[in-house]
Design a protein around this motif. Structure first.
Motif, PDB file in Angstrom:
ATOM      1  N   VAL A 109      66.528 -56.992  -7.366  1.00 33.44           N
ATOM      2  CA  VAL A 109      67.274 -56.813  -6.120  1.00 33.44           C
ATOM      3  C   VAL A 109      67.109 -58.037  -5.215  1.00 33.44           C
ATOM      4  N   GLN A 110      68.199 -58.448  -4.580  1.00 35.26           N
ATOM      5  CA  GLN A 110      68.185 -59.545  -3.628  1.00 35.26           C
ATOM      6  C   GLN A 110      68.153 -59.011  -2.194  1.00 35.26           C
ATOM      7  N   GLY A 111      67.525 -59.780  -1.313  1.00 39.74           N
ATOM      8  CA  GLY A 111      67.385 -59.359   0.074  1.00 39.74           C
ATOM      9  C   GLY A 111      68.220 -60.190   1.028  1.00 39.74           C
ATOM     10  N   GLU A 112      67.880 -60.112   2.300  1.00 45.05           N
ATOM     11  CA  GLU A 112      68.583 -60.814   3.362  1.00 45.05           C
ATOM     12  C   GLU A 112      68.665 -62.318   3.084  1.00 45.05           C
ATOM     13  N   PRO A 115      71.109 -65.088  -2.447  1.00 45.27           N
ATOM     14  CA  PRO A 115      72.447 -65.110  -3.043  1.00 45.27           C
ATOM     15  C   PRO A 115      72.719 -63.931  -3.972  1.00 45.27           C
ATOM     16  N   LEU A 116      73.926 -63.394  -3.865  1.00 40.55           N
ATOM     17  CA  LEU A 116      74.449 -62.433  -4.823  1.00 40.55           C
ATOM     18  C   LEU A 116      75.485 -63.148  -5.679  1.00 40.55           C
ATOM     19  N   ARG A 117      75.784 -62.573  -6.854  1.00 41.95           N
ATOM     20  CA  ARG A 117      76.605 -63.293  -7.819  1.00 41.95           C
ATOM     21  C   ARG A 117      77.867 -62.513  -8.197  1.00 41.95           C
ATOM     22  N   ILE A 118      78.865 -63.283  -8.636  1.00 38.96           N
ATOM     23  CA  ILE A 118      80.012 -62.699  -9.322  1.00 38.96           C
ATOM     24  C   ILE A 118      79.906 -63.092 -10.796  1.00 38.96           C
ATOM     25  N   ARG A 119      80.371 -62.212 -11.662  1.00 36.30           N
ATOM     26  CA  ARG A 119      80.258 -62.466 -13.100  1.00 36.30           C
ATOM     27  C   ARG A 119      81.204 -63.587 -13.526  1.00 36.30           C
ATOM     28  N   ARG A 120      80.742 -64.409 -14.463  1.00 36.90           N
ATOM     29  CA  ARG A 120      81.569 -65.498 -14.978  1.00 36.90           C
ATOM     30  C   ARG A 120      82.736 -64.967 -15.814  1.00 36.90           C
ATOM     31  N   ASP A 121      82.562 -63.755 -16.397  1.00 31.92           N
ATOM     32  CA  ASP A 121      83.597 -63.218 -17.287  1.00 31.92           C
ATOM     33  C   ASP A 121      84.515 -62.229 -16.578  1.00 31.92           C
ATOM     34  N   PRO A 252      82.651 -68.223  -5.165  1.00 34.49           N
ATOM     35  CA  PRO A 252      81.375 -68.840  -4.833  1.00 34.49           C
ATOM     36  C   PRO A 252      81.465 -69.549  -3.489  1.00 34.49           C
ATOM     37  N   GLY A 253      80.444 -69.384  -2.683  1.00 32.68           N
ATOM     38  CA  GLY A 253      80.436 -69.974  -1.355  1.00 32.68           C
ATOM     39  C   GLY A 253      80.829 -69.017  -0.255  1.00 32.68           C
ATOM     40  N   ASP A 254      81.441 -67.886  -0.602  1.00 35.87           N
ATOM     41  CA  ASP A 254      81.764 -66.876   0.404  1.00 35.87           C
ATOM     42  C   ASP A 254      80.482 -66.328   1.025  1.00 35.87           C
ATOM     43  N   GLN A 255      80.605 -65.849   2.252  1.00 31.75           N
ATOM     44  CA  GLN A 255      79.499 -65.206   2.952  1.00 31.75           C
ATOM     45  C   GLN A 255      79.878 -63.751   3.206  1.00 31.75           C
ATOM     46  N   VAL A 256      79.021 -62.822   2.756  1.00 29.32           N
ATOM     47  CA  VAL A 256      79.298 -61.391   2.905  1.00 29.32           C
ATOM     48  C   VAL A 256      78.336 -60.814   3.948  1.00 29.32           C
ATOM     49  N   LEU A 265      73.051 -56.910   6.888  1.00 34.44           N
ATOM     50  CA  LEU A 265      72.656 -57.604   5.664  1.00 34.44           C
ATOM     51  C   LEU A 265      73.641 -58.744   5.415  1.00 34.44           C
ATOM     52  N   HIS A 266      73.116 -59.963   5.226  1.00 33.70           N
ATOM     53  CA  HIS A 266      73.945 -61.142   5.012  1.00 33.70           C
ATOM     54  C   HIS A 266      73.565 -61.801   3.689  1.00 33.70           C
ATOM     55  N   ASN A 267      74.569 -62.090   2.867  1.00 36.50           N
ATOM     56  CA  ASN A 267      74.314 -62.740   1.585  1.00 36.50           C
ATOM     57  C   ASN A 267      75.391 -63.762   1.257  1.00 36.50           C
ATOM     58  N   PRO A 268      75.011 -64.953   0.814  1.00 36.62           N
ATOM     59  CA  PRO A 268      75.989 -65.888   0.251  1.00 36.62           C
ATOM     60  C   PRO A 268      76.345 -65.463  -1.169  1.00 36.62           C
TER      61      PRO A 268
END
Length: 270
Positions: A109-112, A115-121, A252-256, A265-268
């Motif tokens: 799990v990622q925190g404040e 970075p969170l990810r989007i799948r390459r596929d 990639p590079g978006d801020q959520v 909660l803020h994550n790139p």
């Protein structure tokens, strides 16, 4: 009470209301207690210096995050549109048994601000802002945090059996910034908001309230604990009522930015 987890020069430490707790404290041990005993234990813990920097996800490695699906009408409609077999989402929305699935072990799990990810596929990826319940070993609802259930809509839409691949991968789960200890009654009308920024420009914003949930929080917790034991407690995502338009996909590079009640909660995106 508000619990946060931090990386310090002395290692990982928990804080209560911004003040460091004794080194021997663990969330897992706390969640083995009843709700009443939890509060008494926390009140009896001595605290030290002020601690606010270097936040980590408020979960320990041996704990688990589970998730609920199709708990809001908007989610049901979005899943029906994305899937070639949309009737399964309509059926689960109206069924007695909710949709529940495993999301992440604590160590993934990622925190404040992590970075969170989007799948390459996958070429269609969205964040899902959610109220996340904190459950103790007796499956009592004892608190909450904000959560991001990152999802690959193209993969799940191709076939509902691909749900684990659409939902469970490295960087797919965000929790934070900390845990606000509270009862279920205090969560029944929490505002939830999602804002997405690209190149410092707001490109999407929407809001919903937990009052719009089809199922009660107690119902979701009860079904999760029917045939599963959680001696160290658990986290349960309660579904999303915010779905970006079909033409939108994270880059990639978006801020959520996710707001649940008073927690942000803020994550790139990577």
């Amino acid at each position: 009470m508000y619990l946060t987890r931090h990386l310090t020069p002395q290692g990982i430490r928990w804080a209560r209301d911004g003040h460091v707790i004794v080194e021997t404290f663990s969330l897992s041990s706390l969640l083995s207690l009843s709700a009443k005993d939890m509060l008494a234990t926390l009140e009896g813990l001595s605290t030290g210096e002020n601690l606010k920097e270097h936040l980590l996800a408020p979960i320990e490695s041996e704990q688990e995050v589970w998730a609920s699906g199709v708990t809001y009408l908007r989610s049901r409609e979005a899943r029906k549109l994305e899937s070639e077999v949309g009737d399964v989402y309509e059926k689960v929305y109206d069924a007695t048994r909710p949709e529940l699935f495993f999301k992440a072990p604590g160590w993934r799990v990622q925190g404040e601000q992590q970075p969170l990810r989007i799948r390459r596929d996958s070429d269609w990826n969205v964040p899902e802002p959610e109220l996340v319940l904190l459950l103790n070993s007796q499956m009592e609802i004892v608190g909450y945090c904000a959560g991001n259930d990152m999802s690959s809509r193209s993969i799940e839409g191709e076939n509902p059996l691909y749900l684990p691949q659409a939902k469970v991968y490295n960087g797919s789960c965000g929790l934070g910034p900390g845990i606000l200890l509270s009862s279920a009654d205090q969560m029944r009308s929490l505002p939830i908001a999602l804002s997405i920024y690209r190149n410092n420009t707001l490109i999407f914003h929407d809001e919903v309230s937990t009052v719009q949930m089809k199922r009660t929080l107690e119902e979701l917790a009860s079904y999760l604990g029917q045939e599963l034991a959680f001696p160290r407690g658990a986290f349960l995502m309660t579904g999303t009522g915010i779905v970006p338009p079909d033409q939108f996909s994270l880059q990639p590079g978006d801020q959520v930015h996710i707001q649940v009640g008073s927690l942000a909660l803020h994550n790139p995106v990577a």
